[in-house]
Design a protein around this motif. Structure first.
Motif, short mmCIF file in Angstrom:
data_model
loop_
_atom_site.label_atom_id
_atom_site.label_comp_id
_atom_site.label_asym_id
_atom_site.label_seq_id
_atom_site.Cartn_x
_atom_site.Cartn_y
_atom_site.Cartn_z
N GLY A 36 89.92 -32.98 16.06
CA GLY A 36 91.28 -33.36 15.73
C GLY A 36 92.22 -33.02 16.87
N ARG A 37 93.41 -32.57 16.53
CA ARG A 37 94.42 -32.27 17.56
C ARG A 37 94.02 -31.03 18.35
NH1 ARG A 37 98.26 -28.22 16.57
NH2 ARG A 37 97.93 -27.11 14.60
N THR A 38 94.53 -30.92 19.55
CA THR A 38 94.31 -29.74 20.39
C THR A 38 95.33 -28.68 19.98
OG1 THR A 38 93.51 -31.10 22.22
CG2 THR A 38 94.23 -28.85 22.74
N VAL A 39 94.82 -27.52 19.53
CA VAL A 39 95.71 -26.45 19.06
C VAL A 39 96.30 -25.69 20.23
CG1 VAL A 39 95.81 -24.33 17.70
CG2 VAL A 39 94.40 -26.24 16.92
N GLY A 40 95.47 -25.39 21.25
CA GLY A 40 95.99 -24.63 22.38
C GLY A 40 94.93 -24.41 23.44
N PHE A 41 95.36 -23.86 24.58
CA PHE A 41 94.48 -23.59 25.70
C PHE A 41 94.44 -22.09 25.95
CE2 PHE A 41 96.02 -27.87 26.24
CZ PHE A 41 94.92 -28.59 26.70
N GLY A 42 93.24 -21.50 25.95
CA GLY A 42 93.08 -20.11 26.33
C GLY A 42 92.54 -20.01 27.74
N GLY A 43 92.42 -18.77 28.22
CA GLY A 43 91.93 -18.60 29.58
C GLY A 43 90.52 -19.12 29.77
N SER A 44 89.72 -19.05 28.71
CA SER A 44 88.32 -19.48 28.84
C SER A 44 87.95 -20.60 27.90
CB SER A 44 87.39 -18.28 28.58
OG SER A 44 87.59 -17.81 27.25
N CYS A 45 88.91 -21.14 27.17
CA CYS A 45 88.54 -22.12 26.14
C CYS A 45 89.68 -23.07 25.81
CB CYS A 45 88.12 -21.39 24.87
SG CYS A 45 89.48 -20.44 24.14
N ILE A 46 89.30 -24.12 25.08
CA ILE A 46 90.26 -25.02 24.43
C ILE A 46 89.98 -24.95 22.94
CG2 ILE A 46 91.09 -27.38 24.20
CD1 ILE A 46 90.18 -27.95 27.02
N VAL A 47 91.03 -24.88 22.13
CA VAL A 47 90.88 -24.77 20.67
C VAL A 47 91.38 -26.05 20.03
CG1 VAL A 47 91.43 -23.46 18.60
CG2 VAL A 47 91.16 -22.28 20.80
N TYR A 48 90.54 -26.60 19.11
CA TYR A 48 90.88 -27.83 18.40
C TYR A 48 90.89 -27.57 16.90
CZ TYR A 48 88.80 -29.75 22.75
OH TYR A 48 88.46 -30.01 24.04
N ASP A 49 91.67 -28.40 16.20
CA ASP A 49 91.45 -28.59 14.77
C ASP A 49 90.33 -29.61 14.63
OD1 ASP A 49 94.87 -28.30 13.57
OD2 ASP A 49 93.28 -26.82 13.82
N GLY A 50 89.56 -29.51 13.56
CA GLY A 50 88.49 -30.48 13.35
C GLY A 50 88.02 -30.44 11.91
N TYR A 51 87.02 -31.22 11.63
CA TYR A 51 86.45 -31.19 10.28
C TYR A 51 85.01 -31.68 10.32
CZ TYR A 51 86.99 -36.32 10.01
OH TYR A 51 86.91 -37.66 10.23
N TYR A 52 84.32 -31.37 9.21
CA TYR A 52 82.99 -31.96 8.98
C TYR A 52 82.94 -32.40 7.53
CZ TYR A 52 81.61 -27.66 6.57
OH TYR A 52 81.54 -26.61 5.70
N VAL A 53 82.02 -33.25 7.21
CA VAL A 53 81.86 -33.76 5.84
C VAL A 53 80.75 -32.96 5.18
CG1 VAL A 53 81.34 -35.74 4.39
CG2 VAL A 53 82.62 -36.05 6.52
N ASN A 54 81.09 -32.23 4.11
CA ASN A 54 80.10 -31.37 3.46
C ASN A 54 79.19 -32.17 2.53
OD1 ASN A 54 81.47 -31.76 1.02
ND2 ASN A 54 82.69 -29.92 1.30
N ASN A 55 78.28 -31.45 1.86
CA ASN A 55 77.27 -32.13 1.02
C ASN A 55 77.87 -32.85 -0.18
OD1 ASN A 55 75.21 -31.30 2.68
ND2 ASN A 55 74.85 -29.40 1.55
N VAL A 58 83.00 -34.31 0.99
CA VAL A 58 84.41 -33.96 1.14
C VAL A 58 84.64 -33.39 2.53
CG1 VAL A 58 86.28 -32.53 0.24
CG2 VAL A 58 84.58 -33.51 -1.32
N LYS A 59 85.79 -33.73 3.15
CA LYS A 59 86.11 -33.20 4.46
C LYS A 59 86.44 -31.71 4.35
CE LYS A 59 88.04 -37.45 6.52
NZ LYS A 59 89.25 -38.05 7.12
N SER A 60 85.79 -30.88 5.17
CA SER A 60 86.09 -29.46 5.25
C SER A 60 86.70 -29.17 6.63
CB SER A 60 84.82 -28.62 5.07
OG SER A 60 84.38 -28.69 3.74
N THR A 61 87.93 -28.68 6.64
CA THR A 61 88.66 -28.45 7.88
C THR A 61 88.19 -27.16 8.55
OG1 THR A 61 90.55 -29.52 6.86
CG2 THR A 61 90.96 -28.33 8.90
N VAL A 62 88.04 -27.20 9.86
CA VAL A 62 87.59 -26.03 10.62
C VAL A 62 88.38 -25.95 11.92
CG1 VAL A 62 85.24 -26.00 9.70
CG2 VAL A 62 85.75 -27.40 11.72
N ARG A 63 88.23 -24.81 12.60
CA ARG A 63 88.73 -24.65 13.96
C ARG A 63 87.54 -24.69 14.90
NH1 ARG A 63 94.05 -22.27 13.60
NH2 ARG A 63 95.26 -24.15 13.29
N ILE A 64 87.67 -25.37 16.03
CA ILE A 64 86.56 -25.53 16.98
C ILE A 64 87.02 -25.00 18.34
CG2 ILE A 64 85.00 -27.16 18.11
CD1 ILE A 64 85.46 -29.03 15.66
N LYS A 65 86.30 -24.02 18.86
CA LYS A 65 86.63 -23.46 20.17
C LYS A 65 85.57 -23.88 21.17
CE LYS A 65 86.45 -18.94 21.03
NZ LYS A 65 86.87 -17.52 21.11
#
Length: 990
Positions: A28-47, A50-57
């Motif tokens: 999803g959208r880019t949440v922010g930039f760290g010194g060693s990473c980029i953080v995104y909003d995201g999701y996956y579709v569970n069993n 249904v969409k389950s929202t997560v943070r992805i680093k």
């Protein structure tokens, strides 16, 4: 300028898990930039789809020269592959550390929950829970006090990390997430810079990360030897400085000579001089360039922050707990309106009552937030042992310039403080709320009523006697509200086929709001279907559904625990005496079944009912006249209380009493005409017995006692056959440990068990039990036992015959011959038995053989008549004119006039008489269908009265519809529909 190129929105991230399966996440959208990473909003579709929202680093270091290919792969340039691998290794280690810290008590609620780690696109990805909030750099605090509270929370979390043996070393606004409603609720979510606290030689191998604006000198220059707790302490000071002045501290702000221009604080309000003094002292002991000049431990930092918070009060001069409405409130609008009407009335005090967890405090918080414009001041206090102790607690009720003197008594300070409150609240609209009140309406309470404010007192105690206005909070009752509450907490809509299952759950917990919230969140956290959840609740109770933790808000505090721990916290029995806990353990044996208080008094050996009355007044039990009952929430709490010898003694005596009452009731129902109340009482006793057995099943000592087996036997032989599962399971357990049961009871259990298994068409399993029953019968020298065995064999063969009485084939004829011979053996043995129930069974066996002959050999008129006559003689001689035998006799005669001497009028007469007897007889709907409606319909078909047969089957179907979710009735309904179809097909062919 940011040079790193993030993944595009809607990019699908595909990775392999440890089991070889494929995981797919959508960026999803880019949440922010760290010194060693980029953080995104995201999701996956569970069993569940249904969409389950997560943070992805994503590991993407700023300092390296990395290029992203069109496919999204990161490629290291200029020979920096080894350094990139080192960064990835560091992120892998940070994942392990983050997971460890999240599971640590004191940090679970304040650290991001990292789910898993994957490798894809040539780099490392960490998946964590999505938490709604803003990073600290984007938060605008409403007051200085709110900002200080946030820093206190950060300091507490860093202190916990220190206690676990780590330094955080990356405290900066971008790594801290703040809850939208509660500024003191924070989450740490970046652990890449953590290093262990140890000897210099042990940490020398670590390379320091650094955020320049918020790191001290030793960290900036990479001086690993002088890194320690004081390094994080500098960063805490820098964070507070940043929040107060809107910038990071510079060199001029560090040192004991540094001066601060407090006119440039973000909040231009007049504060006490003590505040500025406390702030200066704090910065002088945190923002020091020389590490030894700083506070040496986080406890001293917290003391400094608490001092600042103490003086950060702003007008009005009285202040108390921050009142938030963090949780969404469903279906309480009517209560809020009633509170509003009360507030506008002349009444000064209202008690809000109800059991723990029902939402009392939540409703009051919603009222305060919804009608905030009506109040000049709101004082929200937690009750502290007494009214005097509550008001005197300066930490929660602070009046500027009013503090307790050392020489002053509690009573003197209370009088002085209430006098100050009188002056400060005069001509204001002030609301006082006292939560969790558990005291008396005493002299101190009366003094509060003289102050010019309105009072809301929240309590579990029944205050109906008080003479003041009382508003009781109960479970939600509107279905739309219940569904909305559940859906909001489950994170998705209920499907059409799930609504009924939810309604059953809701009924089981009596619409208790907290319990429904916890169940919904447990379903979401444990990825359960509604069917799985319902089965687990029925089997284990709602507090032991699954092991995963859930979040919940209790009394304004967000917690993250297992449901069982939450329930224990809500219903804290540790405050009760051992005597009261014993009584509650006893009442909990009955689930939601009511027990007469007099009967309970005998079992508990009560001299007075004072303790029971106190339990009722404080909401632990409920009374319905003389009957005691316990709410499911309390019952679940007591189920977790460990068994003691005294608890076991009471449970075993209860089992003995129930067994006696059930057996007595069962015998009476066999020898006299019962009424609805008799049958209802027996069913209530059986239900109570089932709950007692279930709630004692976890204790091995009780399960091995004779009283337990006696109750199990009483339940098996007296349960109606629609309780199939209960009969099969309980009978199976009893037959495994029948060493001390007499032979009569053993054969009775085999008899009913085999009958029920045949009803379910589990013939193979029934045959195994039948063989065991035969071995037992022939090893026993009792005619009663052998007679019952042959009757069991007859029932089994009749089930196999499946209605082929007319002898359509040779196999059926042979089976009928065997059945007639077995019937003679059952009659012969029961004729010779001295058992008290032998004569009743003898009459029944005569009628059973007569029925078999009528259906299979209708021309054996004289033998049939003789069997019926013999049955009648036994009934008359031994005074066995019971409803069951009379109804059976009527049905046999009806069959006789159907197949032997056809006489439709006699058939109708016999059926009418049987129907009237059945109305006065205690029997289940399933028995009515099997013993009357199906055979009666069969007779009508034989007499070619197909319309009447169809009507009888329709009546039977209506009985099934009254039990639409019970398996025996579902199976019987299928049979009835098949019979109706056969009638229709026959009429069409004719």
């Amino acid at each position: 300028m940011e040079k790193r190129q993030p993944l595009k929105i809607n990019t699908e991230l595909t990775a392999q898990n440890s089991s070889g399966g494929t995981m797919r996440f959508v960026i999803g959208r880019t949440v922010g930039f760290g010194g060693s990473c980029i953080v995104y909003d995201g999701y996956y579709v569970n069993n569940a789809g249904v969409k389950s929202t997560v943070r992805i680093k994503e590991c993407f270091p700023y300092k390296l020269h990395l290029r992203r290919s069109e496919a999204g792969v990161l490629i290291a340039e200029n020979g920096e592959s080894e350094r990139f691998e080192a960064y990835k290794m560091r992120m892998r280690k940070s994942f392990e550390t983050a997971h460890f810290l999240h599971e640590t008590s004191g940090l679970t609620n304040y650290t991001a929950h990292v789910f898993d780690m994957y490798e894809a696109n040539g780099t490392v990805y960490i998946i964590s829970s999505y938490t709604e909030g803003n990073v600290l750099s984007n938060v605008v605090f409403a007051s200085l006090k709110d900002a200080v509270r946030a820093v206190i929370s950060i300091a507490k979390r860093i202190e916990q990390i220190h206690k676990q043996g780590y330094l955080y070393l990356d405290i900066k606004p971008e790594n801290i997430l703040i809850d939208k409603e509660l500024p003191e609720l924070i989450w740490l979510f970046d652990f890449d810079a953590l290093i262990p606290i140890g000897e210099k030689e042990e940490i020398a191998e670590y390379k320091l990360a650094c955020s320049t604006d918020f790191a001290p000198m030793e960290q900036k220059i990479g001086d690993i030897k002088h890194i320690g707790r004081h390094t994080d302490i500098y960063s805490i000071g820098a964070i507070l400085f940043y929040l107060l002045f809107g910038r990071a501290p510079g060199a001029a702000d560090c040192g004991f000579e540094a001066e601060y221009d407090y006119s440039k604080l973000k909040w231009q309000t007049t504060y006490q001089q003590k505040l500025y003094k406390a702030l200066t002292a704090f910065f002088h002991h945190t923002l020091q360039a020389y590490y030894k000049a700083r506070y040496s431990e986080m406890a001293k930092v917290l003391n400094g922050l608490y001092e600042i918070e103490k003086y950060a009060q702003i007008p009005p001069l009285i202040c108390s707990e921050y009142v938030s409405n963090h949780e969404p409130v469903t279906g309480r609008e009517d209560v809020c309106q009633k509170l509003c009407h009360w507030y506008e009335s002349s009444e000064k005090l209202i008690f809000i009552t109800g059991m723990g967890g029902i939402g009392k405090s939540t409703v009051v918080r919603k009222f305060i937030n919804d009608y905030s414009e009506r109040f000049d001041d709101v004082l929200f206090l937690q009750f502290r042992d007494s009214i005097c102790g509550t008001i005197n607690d300066d930490m929660q009720l602070c009046i500027r310039g009013c503090e307790k003197d050392k020489e002053e008594s509690d009573g003197e300070y209370f009088s002085r403080k209430t006098k100050a409150l009188c002056e400060l609240t005069a001509k204001t609209q002030t609301l006082l709320v006292i939560d969790n009140f558990d005291g008396m309406i005493d002299e101190a309470f009366s003094k509060l009523l003289k102050i010019q404010w309105k009072m809301i007192v929240i309590t579990r105690t029944d205050m109906s006697f008080s003479g003041f206005h009382v508003q009781k909070i109960e479970g939600l009752y509107k279905k739309e509200d219940l569904h909305r509450l559940f859906e909001n907490n489950m994170g998705r809509k209920l499907e059409d086929d799930e609504a009924g299952k939810f309604d059953r759950m809701s009924e089981m917990v009596e619409n208790h709001t907290l319990v429904l919230v916890l169940i919904a969140r447990q379903i979401a956290k444990s990825f359960l279907t509604m069917d799985e959840a319902l089965e687990l609740i029925q089997k284990n109770g709602f507090s032991e559904m699954a092991p995963e933790k859930v979040a919940y808000m209790q009394d304004g505090v967000l917690k993250y625990e297992k449901v069982s721990a939450i329930i224990r916290a809500v219903c804290d029995v540790s405050v009760l005496s051992e005597e009261k806990k014993k009584y509650l353990k006893f009442f909990s044996l009955f689930d939601q079944v009511e027990i007469d208080i007099k009967q309970a008094g005998r079992l508990l050996k009560l001299e007075t009912f004072d303790a029971v009355n106190e339990l009722k007044a404080s909401g632990w039990i409920e009374m319905n006249g003389r009957n005691v009952r316990m709410h499911p929430l309390i019952q679940e709490t007591m189920r977790q209380l460990e068994w003691t010898d005294e608890y076991r003694r009471i449970a075993l005596e209860t089992m003995n009493l129930l067994a006696e009452e059930i057996m007595t009731g069962g015998e009476e129902n066999d020898v006299k005409e019962g009424d609805a109340s008799d049958y209802k009482k027996l069913r209530q006793l059986l239900f109570a017995a089932k709950t007692v057995l279930k709630n004692c099943s976890g204790d091995d000592f009780i399960n091995c006692e004779k009283n337990c087996r006696e109750l199990m036997f009483a339940v098996v032989v007296n349960s109606p056959k629609d309780e199939e599962e209960l009969i099969i399971q309980t009978a199976g357990k009893l037959l495994k440990k029948n060493t001390d049961m007499d032979a009569y009871r053993v054969i009775d259990i085999y008899d009913y068990l085999i009958y029920v298994l045949c009803q379910r068409e589990h013939f193979e399993k029934a045959k195994k039990y039948l063989d065991r029953a035969g071995q037992f019968a022939f090893s026993c020298e009792r005619h009663y036992v052998r007679g019952k065995y042959y009757d069991m064999l007859l029932d089994y063969d009749e089930a196999l015959l499946d209605g082929l009485y007319a002898g359509q084939d040779e196999t059926a004829e042979t089976l009928i011959d065997e059945m007639l011979a077995v019937a003679d053996l059952s009659i012969a043995h029961m004729h010779r038995s001295e058992h008290r129930d032998a004569k009743r069974l003898l009459a029944k066996y005569y009628l059973d053989k007569a029925a078999l002959l009528i259906r299979s050999r209708p021309d054996h008129v004289y033998e049939i008549q003789e069997l019926i006559l013999n049955a009648q003689k036994v009934i008359e001689i031994y005074h066995l004119d019971t409803p069951a035998l009379r109804a059976m006799s009527c049905m046999i005669c009806a069959w006789y006039y159907t197949l032997c001497e056809e006489n439709a009028a006699e058939v109708i007469s016999c059926l009418d008489e049987a129907s009237q007897i059945n109305k006065r007889q205690n029997m289940s709907d399933l028995d009515k269908i099997d013993d009357f409606y199906i055979p009666a319909a069969n007779m009508m078909c034989e007499l070619e009265c197909n319309k009447r047969a169809d009507e009888l089957l329709s009546q039977a179907l209506r009985l099934c519809d009254a039990h639409e979710e019970e398996m025996p009735y579902m199976r019987k309904k299928a049979d009835l529909l098949r019979y109706k179809k056969e009638i229709k097909d026959y009429e069409e062919t004719v």
